[in-house]
Write a protein that holds these residues in place. Structure first.
Motif, PDB file in Angstrom:
ATOM      1  N   ASP A  22       0.785  -0.992  -0.026  1.00 31.24           N
ATOM      2  CA  ASP A  22       0.017  -0.088  -0.005  1.00 31.24           C
ATOM      3  C   ASP A  22       1.074   1.361  -0.011  1.00 31.24           C
ATOM      4  O   ASP A  22       0.446   2.141  -0.698  1.00 31.24           O
ATOM      5  CB  ASP A  22      -0.891   0.041   1.140  1.00 31.24           C
ATOM      6  N   HIS A  23       1.776   1.390   1.016  1.00 30.96           N
ATOM      7  CA  HIS A  23       2.745   2.591   0.952  1.00 30.96           C
ATOM      8  C   HIS A  23       3.498   2.719  -0.401  1.00 30.96           C
ATOM      9  O   HIS A  23       3.481   3.870  -0.807  1.00 30.96           O
ATOM     10  CB  HIS A  23       3.730   2.446   2.095  1.00 30.96           C
ATOM     11  N   ALA A  24       3.891   1.579  -0.784  1.00 29.85           N
ATOM     12  CA  ALA A  24       4.753   1.963  -2.135  1.00 29.85           C
ATOM     13  C   ALA A  24       3.840   2.324  -3.216  1.00 29.85           C
ATOM     14  O   ALA A  24       4.402   3.014  -4.009  1.00 29.85           O
ATOM     15  CB  ALA A  24       5.223   0.372  -2.513  1.00 29.85           C
ATOM     16  N   ARG A  25       2.685   1.650  -3.344  1.00 29.60           N
ATOM     17  CA  ARG A  25       1.766   2.209  -4.385  1.00 29.60           C
ATOM     18  C   ARG A  25       1.450   3.390  -4.407  1.00 29.60           C
ATOM     19  O   ARG A  25       1.204   4.344  -5.015  1.00 29.60           O
ATOM     20  CB  ARG A  25       0.635   1.252  -4.480  1.00 29.60           C
ATOM     21  N   GLU A  26       1.026   4.070  -3.067  1.00 28.18           N
ATOM     22  CA  GLU A  26       0.843   5.315  -2.896  1.00 28.18           C
ATOM     23  C   GLU A  26       1.799   6.359  -3.219  1.00 28.18           C
ATOM     24  O   GLU A  26       1.216   7.406  -3.702  1.00 28.18           O
ATOM     25  CB  GLU A  26       0.459   5.600  -1.306  1.00 28.18           C
ATOM     26  N   LEU A  27       3.106   5.986  -3.249  1.00 28.55           N
ATOM     27  CA  LEU A  27       4.241   6.795  -3.501  1.00 28.55           C
ATOM     28  C   LEU A  27       4.557   6.518  -4.939  1.00 28.55           C
ATOM     29  O   LEU A  27       5.772   7.150  -5.430  1.00 28.55           O
ATOM     30  CB  LEU A  27       5.247   6.573  -2.584  1.00 28.55           C
ATOM     31  N   SER A  32      10.935  -2.384  -3.667  1.00 31.25           N
ATOM     32  CA  SER A  32      12.315  -2.233  -3.373  1.00 31.25           C
ATOM     33  C   SER A  32      12.655  -0.863  -3.279  1.00 31.25           C
ATOM     34  O   SER A  32      13.600  -0.520  -2.399  1.00 31.25           O
ATOM     35  CB  SER A  32      13.078  -2.738  -4.614  1.00 31.25           C
ATOM     36  N   GLU A  33      12.218   0.143  -4.107  1.00 30.28           N
ATOM     37  CA  GLU A  33      12.466   1.521  -4.030  1.00 30.28           C
ATOM     38  C   GLU A  33      12.035   1.876  -2.516  1.00 30.28           C
ATOM     39  O   GLU A  33      12.694   2.605  -1.908  1.00 30.28           O
ATOM     40  CB  GLU A  33      11.878   2.276  -5.107  1.00 30.28           C
ATOM     41  N   TYR A  34      10.967   1.547  -2.206  1.00 25.56           N
ATOM     42  CA  TYR A  34      10.322   1.957  -1.056  1.00 25.56           C
ATOM     43  C   TYR A  34      11.140   1.611   0.164  1.00 25.56           C
ATOM     44  O   TYR A  34      11.621   2.240   1.140  1.00 25.56           O
ATOM     45  CB  TYR A  34       8.845   1.569  -0.780  1.00 25.56           C
ATOM     46  N   LEU A  35      11.576   0.285   0.278  1.00 28.59           N
ATOM     47  CA  LEU A  35      12.406  -0.383   1.224  1.00 28.59           C
ATOM     48  C   LEU A  35      13.617   0.515   1.259  1.00 28.59           C
ATOM     49  O   LEU A  35      14.307   0.756   2.353  1.00 28.59           O
ATOM     50  CB  LEU A  35      12.657  -1.832   0.986  1.00 28.59           C
ATOM     51  N   ARG A  36      14.141   0.735  -0.035  1.00 26.22           N
ATOM     52  CA  ARG A  36      15.568   1.586   0.172  1.00 26.22           C
ATOM     53  C   ARG A  36      15.699   2.912   0.584  1.00 26.22           C
ATOM     54  O   ARG A  36      16.200   3.327   1.340  1.00 26.22           O
ATOM     55  CB  ARG A  36      16.163   1.716  -1.278  1.00 26.22           C
ATOM     56  N   PHE A  37      14.479   3.663   0.468  1.00 27.06           N
ATOM     57  CA  PHE A  37      14.052   4.935   1.244  1.00 27.06           C
ATOM     58  C   PHE A  37      14.095   4.638   2.706  1.00 27.06           C
ATOM     59  O   PHE A  37      14.588   5.462   3.419  1.00 27.06           O
ATOM     60  CB  PHE A  37      12.962   5.767   0.557  1.00 27.06           C
ATOM     61  N   LEU A  38      13.239   3.735   3.100  1.00 27.34           N
ATOM     62  CA  LEU A  38      13.507   3.331   4.474  1.00 27.34           C
ATOM     63  C   LEU A  38      14.798   2.949   5.052  1.00 27.34           C
ATOM     64  O   LEU A  38      14.953   3.602   6.297  1.00 27.34           O
ATOM     65  CB  LEU A  38      12.318   2.256   4.835  1.00 27.34           C
ATOM     66  N   ILE A  39      15.434   2.337   4.616  1.00 23.82           N
ATOM     67  CA  ILE A  39      16.622   1.854   5.180  1.00 23.82           C
ATOM     68  C   ILE A  39      17.561   3.215   5.349  1.00 23.82           C
ATOM     69  O   ILE A  39      18.373   3.394   6.219  1.00 23.82           O
ATOM     70  CB  ILE A  39      17.431   1.035   4.148  1.00 23.82           C
TER      71      ILE A  39
END
Length: 136
Positions: A22-27, A32-39
């Motif tokens: 959901d979070h990745a889709r919203e952004l 993978s890109e979403y997790l890289r930002f979180l890291i």
């Protein structure tokens, strides 16, 4: 694009996986890109690292800031053009008091509009800074 030679696998609960999707889709990011930002968010066992300011701006906000900056540039250019017109006309002796007043008024209006936009952006940035200080 930077080379990404490492593969990391992990298990997620259905709830966490749904949240990731959901979070990745919203952004509009891949998982993978979403997790890289979180890291890249600096954290400690207690939460976000003390003394670290972490500000996230969504695409819409960045777009609005960009549009406002472009608008400032246009107003500034129009004001300078009006002032150059006044200066050229004065030098050539082809301008009367009424025209000078109208052109100066036009330039002043553009500069006031630019200043209003500048103040709005500064207020928004101040709110972000205040929130960061409270949260950090």
């Amino acid at each position: 694009m930077a080379e990404k030679p490492h593969l990391v696998c992990c298990r997620l609960s259905d709830e966490d996986f749904a949240a990731l999707q959901d979070h990745a889709r919203e952004l509009e990011l891949s998982k993978s890109e979403y997790l890289r930002f979180l890291i890249r968010i600096p954290v400690t066992p207690e939460g976000i690292a003390v003394g670290t300011n972490c500000i996230s701006l969504d695409v819409e906000t960045v777009g609005r800031i960009y549009s406002e900056l472009v608008r400032w540039g246009r107003h500034y250019n129009q004001a300078v053009k009006a002032l150059n017109t006044i200066a050229r006309q004065v030098r050539n002796g082809r301008i009367d008091d009424k025209t000078v007043t109208e052109l100066l008024s036009k330039a002043n209006t553009r500069l006031e509009q630019t200043d209003a936009g500048r103040k709005e952006i500064l207020e928004q940035m101040y709110r972000i800074e205040t929130l960061t200080m409270i949260g950090g």
